[in-house]
Design an enzyme around this catalytic site. Structure first.
Site: not given
Ligand code: FDA
Length: 282
Positions: A113, A163
């Protein structure tokens, strides 16, 4: 268990498998029956004590051994501050290489990570050591960090498996893009770069805009893995599997579930609503 932990536990449980490895293995088996792979995450980070780092190392080993023993479709994610990076980078490196040796011997993939920017250089350096020893390992890189374009190019040229994530840490504007539109655009450009470079990689996101764009660009290429956290976007996971895409669920477990559970419960309106409903016993 304190009162607040006891109240939160049943509602936060949706986002982690349990306190011990056993329930995490059960969750992975369930995922595997749906054609979903898993990455198991022993919760914890920022340890300040060598004995805690030793404990974490032992638990990561146990998880690797169990995955091999049970022949599960699963990998293990490690956080280098969980095995001592805040204490010393030599300690973290030695611990990481011990875990990596077990992973290599057992044929279990390791994901490293990415953590806050003060650690980026050390994490990349230790990850590179793993690669040089032929360990099957990948590294998370954060699209929001300005340095990531350089890292992604150098690392993929050296055979790294990436990733791609947005980045979970609050970083200052000097080093990280702050607006969601900008981060999404960078994420998509980086995914395109990875596709064009012929690399096999993963995206870790719940952002449907990004997932759809990457699906379009990849047009069925099986080099892309779609990774999402346990308890989020379950129907999307199954839909992508039905389309024949590779989906991996990130399955956290461990006694350190409280902070993680609270973060998940409060980060989205929908989750907060679920949280309140859960507390009301509905
Ligand atoms: P974000 O929060 O930006 O949302 C994007 C859109 O999707 C928005 O419109 C939101 O409303 C919608 N949405 C998101 N989740 C939803 C839900 N549950 N229900 C409805 N709508 C939703 N970070 C890091 O710094 N180091 C790491 O090693 C990792 N590893 C990692 C592994 C995996 C498998 C994942 C999924 C994530 C990580 N992350 C991470 C975290 C990553 O950097 C990030 O902070 C989160 O995934 C949030 O960003 P998203 O793009 O998922 O959704």
């Amino acid at each position: 268990m304190s009162l607040s932990r006891a109240i939160i536990y049943p509602v936060a449980r949706r986002f982690f498998a349990g306190v011990n490895l056993g329930p995490a293995l059960e969750r992975i088996k369930e995922d595997n029956t749906f054609g979903i792979g898993a990455t198991v995450d022993f919760l914890g980070e920022d340890v300040a004590d060598t004995s805690e780092a030793e404990m974490a190392k032992a638990e990561y080993r146990r998880a690797i051994e169990a995955i091999e023993f049970e022949a599960l479709d699963a990998s293990v994610a490690i956080k280098l501050t969980h095995i001592g990076l805040d204490i010393s980078s030599i300690l973290a490196e030695n611990n990481a290489l011990e875990i990596a040796a077990v992973a290599k011997e057992r044929g279990v993939f390791l994901w490293v990570d990415m953590e806050s920017s003060e650690h980026t250089d050390s994490i990349i350096k230790i990850y590179r050591k793993m690669l040089s020893k032929g360990v099957p390992a990948g590294l998370a890189l954060q699209a929001s960090l300005k340095r990531t374009w350089d890292d992604i190019k150098a690392l993929t040229a050296d055979g790294a498996r990436i990733r791609l994530v947005k980045g979970a840490y609050n970083e200052p504007p000097e080093i990280a893009v702050q607006d969601m539109g900008g981060i999404r655009a960078r994420f998509i450009d980086m995914a395109r770069y990875l596709l064009d470079s012929g690399a096999s990689f993963a995206i870790g996101t719940h952002d449907l805009l990004i997932i759809d764009r990457v699906r379009e660009m990849a047009s069925g290429a099986d080099r892309v893995e779609y990774q999402m956290l346990m308890g989020l976007r379950d129907s999307t996971k199954k839909k992508l599997v039905r389309e024949g895409l590779r989906v991996v669920e990130y399955v956290p477990y461990g006694a350190d579930w409280y902070g993680y559970g609270i973060r998940r419960l409060t980060e989205k309106k929908r989750n907060a609503l679920y949280f309140v409903q859960g507390l009301m016993g509905r």
